[in-house]
Design an enzyme around this catalytic site. Structure first.
Site, PDB file in Angstrom:
ATOM      1  N   GLN A 256      47.310  -2.356 -28.762  1.00  0.00           N
ATOM      2  CA  GLN A 256      46.921  -2.198 -30.161  1.00  0.00           C
ATOM      3  C   GLN A 256      45.560  -1.508 -30.282  1.00  0.00           C
ATOM      4  O   GLN A 256      45.126  -1.194 -31.381  1.00  0.00           O
ATOM      5  CB  GLN A 256      46.846  -3.586 -30.835  1.00  0.00           C
ATOM      6  CG  GLN A 256      48.166  -4.335 -30.818  1.00  0.00           C
ATOM      7  CD  GLN A 256      48.068  -5.741 -31.383  1.00  0.00           C
ATOM      8  OE1 GLN A 256      48.591  -6.674 -30.797  1.00  0.00           O
ATOM      9  NE2 GLN A 256      47.425  -5.925 -32.521  1.00  0.00           N
ATOM     10  N   ARG A 403      48.876 -12.757 -35.718  1.00  0.00           N
ATOM     11  CA  ARG A 403      48.892 -12.140 -37.049  1.00  0.00           C
ATOM     12  C   ARG A 403      47.844 -12.782 -37.950  1.00  0.00           C
ATOM     13  O   ARG A 403      48.155 -13.310 -39.012  1.00  0.00           O
ATOM     14  CB  ARG A 403      50.288 -12.271 -37.660  1.00  0.00           C
ATOM     15  CG  ARG A 403      50.504 -11.309 -38.816  1.00  0.00           C
ATOM     16  CD  ARG A 403      51.938 -11.328 -39.255  1.00  0.00           C
ATOM     17  NE  ARG A 403      52.150 -10.357 -40.306  1.00  0.00           N
ATOM     18  CZ  ARG A 403      53.318  -9.772 -40.548  1.00  0.00           C
ATOM     19  NH1 ARG A 403      54.349 -10.062 -39.812  1.00  0.00           N
ATOM     20  NH2 ARG A 403      53.436  -8.916 -41.521  1.00  0.00           N
ATOM     21  N   CYS A 404      46.607 -12.786 -37.490  1.00  0.00           N
ATOM     22  CA  CYS A 404      45.560 -13.453 -38.246  1.00  0.00           C
ATOM     23  C   CYS A 404      44.222 -12.866 -37.866  1.00  0.00           C
ATOM     24  O   CYS A 404      44.018 -12.455 -36.747  1.00  0.00           O
ATOM     25  CB  CYS A 404      45.630 -14.945 -37.955  1.00  0.00           C
ATOM     26  SG  CYS A 404      44.077 -15.773 -37.686  1.00  0.00           S
ATOM     27  N   GLU A 773      48.074  -9.911 -42.868  1.00  0.00           N
ATOM     28  CA  GLU A 773      47.966 -11.246 -42.306  1.00  0.00           C
ATOM     29  C   GLU A 773      47.800 -12.330 -43.361  1.00  0.00           C
ATOM     30  O   GLU A 773      47.919 -13.514 -43.042  1.00  0.00           O
ATOM     31  CB  GLU A 773      46.821 -11.262 -41.301  1.00  0.00           C
ATOM     32  CG  GLU A 773      47.120 -10.295 -40.173  1.00  0.00           C
ATOM     33  CD  GLU A 773      45.933  -9.974 -39.300  1.00  0.00           C
ATOM     34  OE1 GLU A 773      46.135  -9.594 -38.149  1.00  0.00           O
ATOM     35  OE2 GLU A 773      44.795 -10.108 -39.769  1.00  0.00           O
TER      36      GLU A 773
END
Lengths: 819, 163
Positions: A256, A403-404, A773
């Site tokens: 990523q 996802r945060c 998120e």
């Protein structure tokens, strides 16, 4: 640690340019909230606000995506990994002879081989260290012990079975509270013989203690935010391709953050950075799990370097679930104080972070507990204090996000559970309680007791809308009727505040690299364009949304703009995509780079129209003469002139690059309401309805935003009801397949009902905030609150997530409801 | 390792190859035939990313041996479109934003295709059960359901048009 944005400092470069989407900048200006998505361009241009179908989709729907395992290079070899069957053990001997004798096996790489090159340890993104391959002992179950390189993936897997490792098991520490005792030292490589990693505090302890001393009501609760795993459907992998003739190392990698990884590889390996090219191809989901560097990546690269041939490494699912970085695993003791009127006044949190065998979080370096200090949430309270310790245990290194945005989920789960508990204790409706305690719209920008400056918000509007959408009062009536009949129905609310878009270079860096991000736009002579970014989509839709931002700014059709990311040889440097930072940083850079182009285009237009620049005004896609709009030059005409008829003395071409250093983070928010039915016989929780009202400021593409929210909601449902990585007392992972670690299917996932309010970010060039998120952060407490709401009258005050049927059944049994 | 010669039809084309007995169908499709649209997500029949059609029924090709497909007709995502014309399901996934990272999408489309072949006009619940063997981590499923509804409606309408 404070993160105040200093309003006395010069404003960001954004102020130098026209800023048509952002709300007026000013320390006291109240940002208005609307519901209508603003559209200023026609469909053929497809700027911001259009529900544009995604440009990246045609290749995916035809099976023509190019993911890591689709890459096949001539002469490519395959790597497979020997893993530890123990969570803590000395390595006495590794016998590779039988494996090496197998036809097709080229090498078996052990820690000793790497040690000869000084590569057996590597830094984590939090400046801790982590073994690549062990030389002395293993510290977690499924740890990488040796790597086999062979001519096919089947032969490599066979050879793994033939590597014989002698272990001497050591005592295992699974419980982080036991780790505090230091009876067994996990990281004896370190100078300090302790399992403690760091201690961190934020807020004002004395002021908080004083507030608690005078409080009329205090609620207290221990909660565990369990270890979970992102489990993207594509696992991690690499194809390393070292060319001995050119000295160039190509690393195709599921990452990523390709640019940061290139720098880390250069620093660790000693290879010159210009000879390393990281290519992040299509990625099958990231969610934070593809930010870190795992040992497999390093050994794969080393193998290619040593052998001089391409080497592929693809994890299988069990390796992915058992050994890759996990998320969460926070133990929290929280106390919330309120005055006699039911007004929240103070928050106190003691936390223990279980980091496994290394602090391998991917937080900004000054934030050991990430952005957990957002934990005062959406409430205006007087004082807060957070006290945190982190320890090593015999588990895989962590913790990354799921996802945060850096530990915000843990913070929101805590404050939203505590707020609900206080409301129930005071016998005030949870919605009314929140309305009473929210930060008011005119208090923004709001300085929180833990040092944040919330950019904009309107929490009352979002909750009111969610209540209207779901029919809150009717549901409360229905609940009362059902309760009278003995049926268990619950309504849960979560009104969260997110903090995303790291971040301002003053405070935010990863391994010292500042967390700006970048965009480079080149307009070709025929008016088509390519735009490249330092971020990397893993499904977020950047190829579409970035094009829409540029279309909005320049009037070039979004379909005429090619968006490219993930190749470090071509894209400008950036920190990558995670923590909902792409729109706040690279999205802003896209707008700023476009505005630089627009400024140059104005000079060219003035030259072509033979007028003064000051006589021109912008209209959608052209510079026109004020008062005589028929005299105009479109962006396409200007682009052509930039290469064929530019003013003498001006550089030819039409391109710009922007490295955007945000002045603050963005603070998206929302209110979610969940309705559950609980089966009193089995303990099963059924989410009957779920309304999510999100506010992410200005919306670039409503279709993509809906998709992001739906997906995040299901990833919020998952840890609320199903997912947990579990270890036995020996540190063996019991959830190593997708048959044990339960991801929600379309059947468990409810039909999400979504809505929005729009309160733009006052400091972002297009008034946008991150969104991907928010739902993962906001959904779990809404679900947990709904379940507890269904059971409160039976004396149930709290159930830790995941709220499995077994836990509910046990709670009902303890309450005397079931036998 | 013993080798076997297998002959099968893949997306309408007959292929004959020699494979090891243990070669998984998904590896045969991806590595030997270079049809990389079929993905691997879990190795244990849980995620459905590797779903292909075998003699008109969906199978998870990570737990089928290539030799078991000897003589069979296989359809993969690469065979779904009609030349340059997208299948209504592909169109629906694009139109309704039924995908994000795209990794589960080929398997999801194959399962949906099988569902619509059995049940051309499914309810929402039937769609959800029909794709319950396929995991998606990105979309939250709502828009996948809408994509399949879009395709069902379009395919139904095409049926009703007199020839």
């Amino acid at each position: 640690m404070t993160t105040f944005h200093d309003p006395t400092k010069p404003k960001h470069v954004a102020d130098r340019f026209e800023n048509k989407h952002a709300a007026p900048v000013g320390s006291s200006a109240v940002v208005a909230t609307t519901e209508e998505v603003r559209v200023t361009t026609p469909p053929e241009i497809c700027g911001m606000g259009h529900r544009m179908k995604r440009k990246e989709d045609p290749r995916f729907i035809q099976g023509k995506g190019r993911y890591i395992d689709d890459i096949k290079l001539p002469g490519m070899l395959y790597m497979d990994i020997v893993r530890s069957p123990y969570a803590h053990a000395k390595i006495l001997n590794i016998d590779t002879s039988a494996a090496l004798a197998m036809p097709g096996v080229l090498a078996v790489i052990t820690g000793k081989d790497l040690a000869a090159h000084g590569l057996h340890w590597m830094p984590t993104l939090m400046s801790d260290t982590q073994m690549v391959l062990p030389t002395e002992k293993v510290v977690y179950y499924a740890q990488e012990v040796a790597c086999v390189i062979a001519t096919s993936r089947y032969i490599a897997a066979d050879a793994v079975e033939q590597v014989v490792v002698d272990y001497e098991p050591l005592d295992v520490v699974v419980d982080p509270y036991k780790a505090l005792d230091d009876e067994v030292i996990i990281r004896d490589d370190k100078e300090l013989k302790t399992n403690r990693i760091w201690h961190w505090e934020v807020g004002d302890q004395a002021a908080t203690d004083a507030v608690f001393a005078n409080a009329a009501h205090v609620v207290k609760q221990y909660m565990h935010i369990p270890r979970i795993h992102v489990a993207s459907i594509e696992t991690c992998g690499m194809v390393a391709n070292y060319n001995p003739a050119t000295g160039k190392m190509q690393l195709y990698m599921t990452t990523q953050a390709p640019h940061a990884i290139r720098t880390v590889f250069a620093l660790v390996s000693g290879l010159p950075e210009h000879k390393i090219q990281v290519i992040s191809p299509d990625i099958g989901g990231g969610f934070g799990g593809k930010v870190p560097v795992y040992p497999g990546y390093v050994v794969c690269a080393v193998a290619s370097l040593l052998i001089g041939k391409p080497v592929k490494w693809i994890e299988d699912r069990s390796e992915n679930l058992q050994a890759d970085s996990f998320a969460r695993d926070y133990h929290l003791e929280a106390e919330l104080a309120a005055d006699a009127d039911g007004k929240i006044v103070g928050l106190r949190v003691n936390g223990l972070a279980d980091h496994g065998c290394a602090d391998a979080a991917a937080n900004p370096s000054k934030f050991p507990a990430g952005l957990f200090s957002i934990c005062t949430g959406s409430y205006d309270l007087q004082a807060a204090h957070v006290n945190f310790d982190a320890v090593y245990t015999n588990k895989p290194p962590g913790g990354v996000a799921y996802r945060c945005s850096f530990r915000v989920t843990e913070a929101v789960q805590m404050i939203e559970r505590m707020a609900d508990m206080m409301a129930h204790d005071l016998n005030i409706d949870p919605a009314e309680f929140r309305m009473k305690n929210f930060i008011k719209q005119d208090a923004f920008p709001y300085k929180s007791p833990t040092g944040w400056e919330y950019d904009s918000g309107n929490y009352h509007a979002a909750l009111r809308k969610a209540m209207d959408m779901i029919g809150y009062e009717d549901l409360r009536r229905e609940q009362a009727e059902k309760r009278a009949r003995g049926e268990l129905m619950g309504i849960g609310i979560s009104s969260f505040t997110e903090v995303v878009g790291a971040g301002p270079s003053r405070d935010y860096d990863i391994l010292g690299i500042k967390m700006f991000d970048s965009a480079e736009i080149r307009i070709h002579p025929t008016g088509k364009a390519i735009a490249r970014f330092g971020t990397k989509s893993q499904g977020q839709g950047h190829e579409t949304t970035y094009a829409q931002i540029i279309a909005e700014e320049l009037g070039l059709p979004a379909n005429d703009i090619e968006v490219e990311e993930g190749d470090t040889d071509t894209a400008p440097y950036g920190l990558g995509t995670y923590a909902s930072r792409s729109t706040p940083t690279a999205g802003a850079a896209a707008a700023m780079a476009a505005r630089k182009i627009k400024a140059k285009a104005k000079k060219i237009a003035a030259h072509l129209l033979e007028v003064n620049e000051d006589d021109l005004e912008w209209d959608v896609n052209k510079w026109q003469v004020k008062g005589s709009p028929e005299q105009a030059k479109t962006i396409q005409e200007i682009a052509f002139a930039a290469y064929t008829n530019h003013p003498q003395g001006m550089e030819a071409g039409l391109e710009a690059t922007d490295y955007y250093d945000p002045p603050n983070l963005t603070f998206p928010f929302g209110s979610y309401i969940c309705v559950v039915d609980v089966d009193s016989g089995t303990g099963e929780v059924k989410v009957r309805r779920f309304v999510a009202v999100d506010d992410c400021g200005n919306i670039i593409n409503p279709l993509v935003v809906e998709g992001q929210i739906h997906g995040g909601l299901t990833m919020g449902l998952a840890p609320a009801l199903f997912e947990e990585i579990v270890y036995d007392e020996n540190g063996q992972c019991l959830t190593g397949t997708l048959a044990d670690y339960l991801l929600p299917t379309a059947v468990e996932s409810p039909k999400w009902e979504t809505g929005h309010t729009i309160t733009p970010s006052p400091h972002h060039p297009i008034g946008a905030k991150g969104v991907g998120e928010s739902p993962t952060v906001g959904a779990p407490p809404a679900i947990a609150n709904a379940v507890v709401d269904a059971l409160w009258h039976l004396g149930v005050r709290h159930i830790d997530i995941p709220i499995t049927p077994e836990k509910v059944w046990q709670a009902l049994r303890d309450a005397g409801v079931t036998e | 390792m013993s080798k076997h010669t297998i002959t099968l039809t893949v997306n309408g084309t007959e292929v004959t190859k020699e494979v090891e007995a243990r070669t998984l169908l998904v590896h045969f499709i991806r590595d030997d035939l270079e049809l990389t649209g079929t993905h691997i997500g879990c190795d244990t029949t849980s995620c459905g990313a590797c779903t292909v059609m075998l003699n008109g029924r969906t199978v998870k090709s990570c737990t089928v041996f290539a030799v078991q497909a000897n003589g069979a007709a296989i359809e993969t995502i690469e065979g779904v479109a009609n030349g340059a014309t997208l299948h209504p399901l592909q169109e629906g996934f694009w139109e309704k934003h039924g995908l994000q990272c795209g990794y589960c999408t080929p398997g999801m489309i194959m399962s949906a295709k099988h569902l619509l072949a059995k049940n051309p006009n499914p309810t929402e619940e039937e769609i959800r059960w029909g794709i319950s063997g396929n995991l998606c981590r990105c979309t939250g499923y709502n828009k996948i359901v809408e994509a399949i509804q879009y395709a069902a409606a379009k395919m139904q309408a095409a049926e009703e048009v007199p020839a």
